[in-house]
Motif scaffolding. Structure first.
Motif, PDB file in Angstrom:
ATOM      1  N   GLN A 220      45.461  42.920  41.367  1.00 39.54           N
ATOM      2  CA  GLN A 220      45.060  41.520  41.264  1.00 39.54           C
ATOM      3  C   GLN A 220      44.390  41.296  39.905  1.00 39.54           C
ATOM      4  OE1 GLN A 220      45.781  39.644  43.945  1.00 39.54           O
ATOM      5  NE2 GLN A 220      46.160  41.212  45.495  1.00 39.54           N
ATOM      6  N   ARG A 222      40.879  39.326  39.831  1.00 41.48           N
ATOM      7  CA  ARG A 222      39.520  39.523  40.362  1.00 41.48           C
ATOM      8  C   ARG A 222      38.608  40.056  39.258  1.00 41.48           C
ATOM      9  NH1 ARG A 222      39.436  43.516  44.474  1.00 41.48           N
ATOM     10  NH2 ARG A 222      37.402  42.703  45.040  1.00 41.48           N
ATOM     11  N   THR A 225      35.497  42.939  38.756  1.00 39.33           N
ATOM     12  CA  THR A 225      35.418  43.826  39.921  1.00 39.33           C
ATOM     13  C   THR A 225      35.567  45.280  39.503  1.00 39.33           C
ATOM     14  OG1 THR A 225      36.397  42.126  41.334  1.00 39.33           O
ATOM     15  CG2 THR A 225      36.438  44.386  42.158  1.00 39.33           C
ATOM     16  N   ASN A 236      44.509  45.327  46.771  1.00 40.81           N
ATOM     17  CA  ASN A 236      43.577  44.284  46.332  1.00 40.81           C
ATOM     18  C   ASN A 236      42.689  44.799  45.205  1.00 40.81           C
ATOM     19  OD1 ASN A 236      42.513  41.673  46.451  1.00 40.81           O
ATOM     20  ND2 ASN A 236      40.910  42.269  47.898  1.00 40.81           N
ATOM     21  N   GLY A 238      40.839  45.019  41.797  1.00 37.91           N
ATOM     22  CA  GLY A 238      40.297  44.113  40.797  1.00 37.91           C
ATOM     23  C   GLY A 238      40.250  44.765  39.426  1.00 37.91           C
TER      24      GLY A 238
END
Length: 258
Positions: A220, A222, A225, A236, A238
């Motif tokens: 992603q 993000r 992160t 997911n 980051g």
């Protein structure tokens, strides 16, 4: 024709963990931070006036980032290493970082690639297939040149640079499978299904559907992160923006994460 099994020489060329001198830890042994850096394009000098989204870095700044991280004891690894680590196949040292670049613009080849070669460190470039070889984007031949060094992995950023969170399941899976297949054909060997979302546009459905299609690693945006092994979610992941950051600023972000 695709090579289904890499030779031992090819395996050694892409093994960035084998010669690590620091103690390594399996996933269940120690919680470690796994920051992933994101870059886009590189140009010297940086075109500040046109770069309103601050997507450009310079060769000098990128080299400063890499050198600072190495001088501070960081080992630069690949997303493939991260996958093996997540499955308990390998251990990682306590201080690691992953370098990624989105879109496949030509500066990745002209400016960043020489730095990767100079310091013998790996990076992943997520390409948009329909843009390869067009104005401002590197060609398939240049991608293959980088890939053949063992330092650069080429993975999917989408067959088109689309907002994939708003497409139907069939189109999503078809585009990413088509992208992955063409990359394998152009690079000449099988590779793991790894992707990054254009502009970070994902949803619960896209994550589910692509994972079902074999894309177990989904990167992603993000921004800011720092991923951690204790709650590692490969779908997911980051990232930290590296384009304009100094190396110590990147380290400060990593150290400040809990």
């Amino acid at each position: 024709m695709l090579n289904s099994e890499p030779t031992q020489e090819e395996k050694n060329k892409k093994d960035f963990i084998a010669n690590v001198k620091e103690k390594v830890y399996k996933k269940n042994e120690k919680n470690i931070k796994i920051p992933i850096l994101i870059y886009h394009n590189f140009r010297t000098p940086i075109p500040y006036q046109e770069d309103i989204y601050k997507l450009f870095s310079s060769k000098a700044n990128f080299e400063e980032n890499v050198k600072t991280l190495l001088d501070n004891g960081y080992t630069i690894i690949t997303l493939e290493d991260l996958y093996k680590y997540s499955k308990g196949e390998i251990g990682l040292p306590e201080k690691v970082v992953i370098i990624t670049m989105d879109d496949g613009q030509v500066g990745c080849y002209t400016d960043a690639f020489p730095v990767l070669k100079k310091y013998n460190v790996p990076a992943t470039i997520f390409i948009v297939n329909t843009l390869v070889g067009t104005e401002d984007y590197f060609s398939w031949e240049q991608a293959k040149e980088m890939y053949d060094t063992g330092l650069v992995q080429i993975h999917c950023h989408g067959y088109n640079h689309s907002a994939y969170d708003s497409v139907q399941k069939e189109e999503l899976i078809s585009d990413y499978n088509k992208s992955h297949k063409e990359i394998e054909e152009k690079m000449g060997e099988k590779s793991q299904k790894i992707m990054a979302y254009p502009a970070g546009k994902s949803s619960e459905n896209t994550i589910k559907w692509l994972k079902e299609a074999g894309f177990e690693i989904q990167v992603q945006t993000r921004y800011g992160t720092v991923n951690k092994s204790k709650d590692l979610d490969l779908t997911n992941l980051g990232r930290i923006r590296g384009e304009r950051a100094k190396g110590q600023e990147i380290i400060n972000i990593i150290n400040a994460s809990n």
